[in-house]
Enzyme design. Structure first.
Site, PDB file in Angstrom:
ATOM      1  NE  ARG A  44      -2.656  -1.126   3.587  1.00  0.00           N
ATOM      2  CZ  ARG A  44      -2.660  -2.319   4.192  1.00  0.00           C
ATOM      3  NH1 ARG A  44      -3.074  -3.402   3.532  1.00  0.00           N
ATOM      4  NH2 ARG A  44      -2.260  -2.439   5.445  1.00  0.00           N
ATOM      5  CE  LYS A 134     -12.868  11.797   1.852  1.00  0.00           C
ATOM      6  NZ  LYS A 134     -12.707  10.842   0.750  1.00  0.00           N
ATOM      7  CE  LYS A 217     -13.685  14.209  -2.852  1.00  0.00           C
ATOM      8  NZ  LYS A 217     -12.390  13.596  -2.641  1.00  0.00           N
TER       9      LYS A 217
END
Ligand code: 13P
Length: 335
Positions: A44, A134, A217
């Site tokens: 990852r 976020k 967003k």
């Protein structure tokens, strides 16, 4: 200009956009399974470090959203991940919600959790180098959804999150995502997206959030993926613009769309048209996950040590979207 407004503008300046690389370990495992690469912490990191050290980080990617695992990892050169991102000329950010859970009172819908202990976690992330965050609220459209309850409760959570983030001197990305899944028409998407966004701003204002220091967003206005009446891209662009002009206060400096399951070129083409028609003062850019990473991930999976060529694939996608964020993209530029 306030510090937060400055950060938001810097992230989205000159056609730059955001790389959403904040897939949770579960989601990243699904992505890696699909290309037959074992989902180890090492792999990852290797994929993400490959993207974060690409040349497009300095001229296309204004900000990167990280996941908790990644922000605490070190690069192969033993630098902090946030240092690598800053060194490349971009700004590190972090996803801080803990996911969408069943909404009590309306169990077919979701409420995003993660407010408990958030103030302390924000402090830690700021110390690690994050300058924006976020939180994603998620809604789906069907005959009776999204309900008032889900619209209200997700807006409330987004506002409480945003106030805490600004208190910690970071820019909150406010992400209310209406999913593409379903049979709904573009008109229904337009109506529900407008209602959801308006409620979010009502709550943000109630919580004294500085609108100059956020990035919105949202989804684009699209017909559901099972709807028979798909609309042309020009219509997507015009409806998306109309929706934003009618529901987003003018203080908001920038909007960065999610790709939401559109193909890479569809997401680029729609963003380009939105910018061609843009007659508002908003900066309209991208904060893409899949639409920035898909082809790079597929290419990388063929040989995970082929860093340079993987970066070329990623740089191309980033460049196409940065051109689209300025209305300067055309089909011929695709290879
Ligand atoms: P997609 O662009 O793949 O929709 O991801 C963006 C994102 O951050 C969703 O929360």
């Amino acid at each position: 200009m306030s510090e937060l407004n400055n950060i938001a503008l810097k992230i989205l300046s000159n056609g730059k956009g955001i790389l959403a690389a904040d897939e949770s370990t579960g989601t990243m495992t699904k992505r890696l399974d699909a290309v037959k690469v074992p989902s180890t912490a090492e792999n990852r990191l290797l994929f993400r470090e490959t993207l974060f050290s690409s040349s497009s980080m300095s001229n296309c990617i204004g900000g990167v959203i990280l996941y908790d695992e990644t922000i605490k990892q070190e690069t192969s050169k033993k630098d902090k991940i946030t240092e690598l991102i800053s060194k490349m000329g971009s700004i590190p950010g972090i996803k801080v919600d803990s996911g969408a859970k069943t909404l009590a009172g309306s169990p077919n819908e979701k409420i995003t959790e993660g407010l408990d202990g958030l103030r302390e976690r924000l402090k830690e992330y700021h110390n690690l180098g994050a300058r924006f965050t976020k939180w994603r609220g998620v809604y789906s459209i069907s005959r009776s959804y999204p309900s008032k309850l889900s619209i209200y409760s997700n807006a409330h959570a987004l506002a409480r999150y945003s106030a805490l983030v600004q208190e910690s001197n970071m820019v909150p990305i406010v992400e209310p995502e209406i999913l593409m899944d379903g049979e709904h028409s573009a008109k229904e998407c337009y109506e529900k997206t407008s209602e959801v966004i308006k409620k979010c701003f009502e709550e943000l204002i109630l919580h004294n959030v500085d609108l100059k220091g956020i990035i919105l967003k949202p989804n684009m206005i699209l017909a559901g993926n099972k709807c028979k009446d798909q609309i042309p891209n020009e219509e997507v662009a015009k409806l998306t613009l109309r929706c934003l002009k009618n529901s987003v206060p003018s203080e908001v400096p920038g909007v960065a769309f999610l790709s939401g399951g559109q193909t890479e070129t569809q997401a680029t083409e729609n963003l380009n048209l939105i910018n061609k028609y843009n007659d508002s003062n908003f900066i309209l850019s991208y904060s893409y996950g899949r639409a920035l990473q898909q082809s790079a991930l597929k290419f990388w999976a063929k040989d995970i040590n082929n860093i340079e060529d993987t970066q070329k694939v990623f740089n191309h996608r980033a460049k196409m979207n940065t051109l689209a964020a300025q209305g300067k993209w055309s089909k011929e530029l695709e290879i």
